[in-house]
Design an enzyme around this catalytic site. Structure first.
Site, PDB file in Angstrom:
ATOM      1  N   GLU A  69     -69.368  36.674  21.286  1.00 46.78           N
ATOM      2  CA  GLU A  69     -68.501  37.693  21.857  1.00 46.78           C
ATOM      3  C   GLU A  69     -69.352  38.958  21.870  1.00 46.78           C
ATOM      4  OE1 GLU A  69     -65.202  39.183  19.556  1.00 46.78           O
ATOM      5  OE2 GLU A  69     -64.333  40.183  21.302  1.00 46.78           O
ATOM      6  N   ARG A  81     -71.033  28.072   8.386  1.00 52.63           N
ATOM      7  CA  ARG A  81     -71.842  29.201   8.801  1.00 52.63           C
ATOM      8  C   ARG A  81     -72.792  29.568   7.674  1.00 52.63           C
ATOM      9  NH1 ARG A  81     -67.445  33.147  10.495  1.00 52.63           N
ATOM     10  NH2 ARG A  81     -69.246  34.322  11.208  1.00 52.63           N
ATOM     11  N   LYS A 115     -70.059  40.707  11.149  1.00 53.53           N
ATOM     12  CA  LYS A 115     -70.173  41.834  12.076  1.00 53.53           C
ATOM     13  C   LYS A 115     -69.424  43.053  11.557  1.00 53.53           C
ATOM     14  CE  LYS A 115     -70.669  39.517  16.509  1.00 53.53           C
ATOM     15  NZ  LYS A 115     -69.930  39.163  17.723  1.00 53.53           N
TER      16      LYS A 115
END
Length: 558
Positions: A35, A260, A270
Site C-alpha cells: 500500500e 512476517r 510502518k
RNA sequence: UGGGGCGUCGUCAAGCGGUAAGACACAGGGUUUUGAUCCCUGCACUCAGAGGUUCGAAUCCUCUCGCCCCAGCCA
C-alpha cells in the site's frame, strides 16, 4: 542447481506440488502488493524476495501491484519511492499494476454481488455497526437494512457512487453470516464513501472498495496463482475465498500465509517508523539507523546483502525475532568481497617520526584488497608527520595489547616499523602527540632481521589527507524487543545510536568516491560517503557496519 | 469463555515413521603486514509437557501447557 529436488520452505513445497498436479496449467504468478502509504522496510524485502524468487524459480512472473484503495493515506511520493526501492533491490517488474486501475471492474463486481442478493447497502452508523457486529465471544445481529430489495440496493449503491451520501452514512456490505465465529464473515463492508482525492484516479470516485474486496479480485484479474501474505490475514482467507466463489471471476488464486519478519533491537511497523520520523527521533525516512530500505541504502547496505539475508532466514509460520547480528553478518560477507580497502583515522593522534627526513615524502604501495590482486594497488604518501588512531596507543598497555605504547614497536601498515620514544601531553594531561623513530630497513613493513612485530596499525599522512566527518551508528534501541507490552517504545531508544566525529583524517584517495561504493577502512569497518549530508569541503561518511572485533570482545570497554 | 495460527540448539531453520541438516552466535586452535578475511574443532542422547499407537515417533493419536492474531467505514 541440485536444489531441484529439495522441497525448500513450505510455500515452495506447495508450489511444487501444484506444478506436479498441473494446477494453473503449470503457471506461477505472484505479486508484491504494497500500500503506498509509507516507505518500504527490511520486512517488505522478505516479501519482495519471496514473491519474486518464487516466480523466477518456476519461470513465472511477479507483479508489483499497488494496493491503493484508501486515498486518505496514500501518496504519489510513496509510489515513486517503492518503485525505485524495488528496482534498487534488484527486481524487475515491467510496468507496475494498481488496484485503482480496477476500480471500474470492482464496481461492476459489486453490482453483480448485489444482483445475486449477496450484498446490501447498510445505513447503520459506524457506532451502530460496531454494536451489531457482536464481540469475539458473542454473535452479531443482523442489520435492519439487511433485507432491502435488490433494486433498492442497486439504486442506493448508485447514489453512493454519485456522491449523494456523506462519509459514514452508508456502506455496501456482503451478506454472509452475522453469527459466524469469524468476525470477518459478519457481513463485512466492501465499499465505503470516502470523499478524498486519489493520487491516481483523482476525484473520479467518492466510494472506494475495502481491502478484502479489492485484493482477491485484483489477484484474480491478474491471474495470480499464489497470493502470499502475512499471518494476520489467515482469518481473512474464508472471505477471500467467499468473494471469489460467489462472483464470476477469471480464476481463484490460492492465498498462503507466512510469518512476517521481526528483528531484534529495532521496530518494523510502518506506524512506529512513522512516529520515529514525526517525533524527530531520527532525521527522516532515510535515516541510516532506520530499517527502512532507503535508510539502509544510505547506510551502505548492498542489495545483495539484503537479498542474501532474506534467503537465509527462511520462510515459516512461526513468530520469530531474528538476531540483528545475522543481518550484519550477511552485510560483512558481501562487503568483505567487494569493498576496496583504504585507511582512515577517526580519532587522530599526531605522530612525528623524529629520524625521518624533513620535507621528504615517499609513495608506499598498498593493496586495494589483500585477497584480490585483481583489484589493484594504490600509492599512499608517507612523511615525517602522520596520524594514528588514539585507540591504538596506551600509556600503560596490558601485555596482550599489540599496539603502540611507550617503547613499543608496531608496524605501520604498508610503511615502516616504528617505535614509540616519547609521549607528549597537554596541561590537562591528555596525550596529544607521540614521538617515534622508524627503522629505515623496514620499508614496506618487513624487517630484514626477521624480527616479529605482532601489531599492525593504520595511519594517514598528516600533510596530505582529507578532512572528513564520520557518523558512527549503533542499534536504535537498547531493548531487544522495543515494542514489548503497551509501554511507549520510544523510551527504549538508544541515546547513543548516533556518534558524530568531526575531526577525521582520511586517505587522500577518498576525495573522489564513486556513489554507492562502500570502502573498508582497514581495522575499523565499512564506510560509504553520505552524498546527501556531504558538503563540498567536508565530506561525510557513514559507518555501514564495524568489522568483527575479537579485541573488543576480550577487553569489554575501558 | 468464540475463531484462526504457532511451539525442534541462545537466534533463525531443515526434518514429513527408521533413530536430530545447515546458518548466525558462542568456545577453542591454525594461517595472516587488517586482533579482518580464511581454515580446522566443539556446540540439541533430544524435538513445549504428559500419556498412547508402533519393532521403532520430533514426525501418527489423545489430553495439557505456553505464545501470537482477530471486535477499522486501515491494509
Amino acid at each position: 542447481m541440485e536444489e531441484e529436488n529439495k522441497k525448500g520452505h513450505f510455500i515452495e513445497a506447495i508450489i511444487k506440488e501444484d506444478l506436479q498436479n498441473n494446477k494453473n496449467n503449470g503457471q506461477v504468478l505472484t505479486r508484491f502488493p504494497p500500500e503506498p502509504n509509507g516507505y518500504l522496510h527490511i520486512g517488505h524485502a522478505k516479501s519482495i524476495c519471496l514473491n519474486f524468487n518464487m516466480a523466477k524459480q518456476f519461470n513465472g512472473i511477479c507483479n508489483l501491484r499497488f494496493d491503493d484503495s484508501n486515498p486518505a493515506k496514500e501518496k504519489q511520493i510513496y509510489i515513486d519511492s517503492i518503485k525505485d526501492t524495488v528496482n534498487w533491490l534488484g527486481f524487475d517488474f515491467k510496468t507496475p499494476f494498481y488496484a485503482s486501475d480496477y476500480f471500474d471492474r470492482l464496481h461492476e463486481f459489486a453490482v453483480q454481488l448485489i444482483r445475486k442478493g449477496k450484498a446490501y447497502v447498510c445505513s447503520l452508523s459506524p457506532e451502530q455497526m460496531r454494536e451489531y457486529r457482536g464481540t469475539l465471544t458473542e454473535k452479531g445481529k443482523n442489520s435492519p437494512y439487511r433485507d432491502r430489495p435488490i433494486q433498492e440496493n442497486l439504486d442506493l449503491f448508485d447514489q453512493m457512487k454519485n456522491g449523494k451520501f456523506q462519509e459514514g452514512e452508508v456502506t455496501l456490505r456482503a451478506k454472509i453470516d452475522m453469527a459466524s465465529p469469524n468476525i470477518n464473515l459478519r457481513d463485512p463492508i466492501i465499499y465505503r464513501v470516502k470523499k478524498a482525492t486519489h493520487p491516481r484516479t483523482g476525484d473520479k470516485w467518492c466510494i472506494y472498495p475495502m481491502y478484502d474486496f479489492t485484493h482477491c479480485l485484483s489477484d484474480s484479474l491478474e491471474g495470480i496463482t499464489h497470493s502470499l501474505c502475512s499471518l494476520e490475514f489467515e482469518d481473512h482467507r474464508p472471505l477471500y475465498d467467499w468473494i471469489l466463489d460467489t462472483l464470476e471471476t477469471p480464476c481463484h488464486p490460492q492465498q498462503i500465509e507466512f510469518a512476517r519478519m521481526n528483528i531484534n533491537y529495532t521496530v518494523l511497523s510502518k506506524r512506529k517508523l512513522q512516529l520515529l520520523v514525526e517525533q524527530h527521533h531520527v532525521s527522516g525516512w532515510d535515516d541510516p539507523r532506520l530499517p527502512t530500505l532507503e535508510g539502509m541504502r544510505r547506510r551502505g547496505y548492498t542489495p545483495e546483502a539484503i537479498r542474501n539475508f532474506c534467503n537465509i532466514i527462511g520462510v515459516s509460520k512461526k513468530d520469530s525475532r531474528i538476531d540483528m547480528g545475522l543481518l550484519e553478518s550477511c552485510l560483512r560477507d558481501d562487503l568483505n568481497e567487494r569493498a576496496p580497502r583504504v585507511m582512515g583515522v577517526l580519532k587522530p593522534l599526531k605522530v612525528t617520526i623524529e629520524n625521518y627526513p624533513d620535507g621528504k615524502t615517499e609513495e608506499m604501495v598498498a593493496m586495494n584488497h589483500p585477497q584480490k590482486e585483481e583489484m589493484g594497488n594504490r600509492a599512499i604518501g608517507f612523511s615525517k608527520q602522520i596520524y594514528v588512531e588514539q585507540d591504538d596507543f596506551m600509556e600503560d598497555p596490558p601485555k596482550k595489547f599489540f599496539r603502540l605504547g611507550p617503547g613499543r614497536e608496531v608496524r605501520l601498515r604498508y610503511a615502516y616499523l616504528v617505535t614509540c620514544k616519547q609521549v607528549i601531553k597537554n596541561e590537562q594531561g591528555e596525550v596529544i602527540e607521540l614521538i617515534c623513530t622508524h627503522d629505515p630497513q623496514t620499508r614496506g613493513g618487513n624487517a630484514p632481521d626477521g624480527r616479529k612485530v605482532k601489531g599492525t596499525i593504520h595511519w594517514v599522512n598528516a600533510n596530505d589527507c582529507l578532512d572528513a566527518e564520520v557518523r558512527l551508528y549503533d542499534r536504535l534501541f537498547t531493548d531487544e524487543n522495543p515494542e514489548q507490552g503497551n509501554q511507549d517504545f520510544t523510551e527504549n531508544l538508544n541515546p547513543d545510536s548516533l556518534e558524530i566525529l568531526r575531526n577525521c583524517k582520511l586517505e587522500k584517495s577518498l576525495g573522489a568516491t564513486a556513489p554507492g561504493t562502500v570502502y573498508q577502512f582497514e581495522r575499523l569497518g565499512y564506510f560509504c560517503q553520505d552524498l546527501k549530508a556531504s558538503q563540498k569541503d567536508m565530506p561525510v561518511f557513514n559507518r555501514t557496519v564495524t568489522l568483527r572485533d575479537a579485541w573488543a570482545k576480550m577487553s569489554p570497554k575501558a
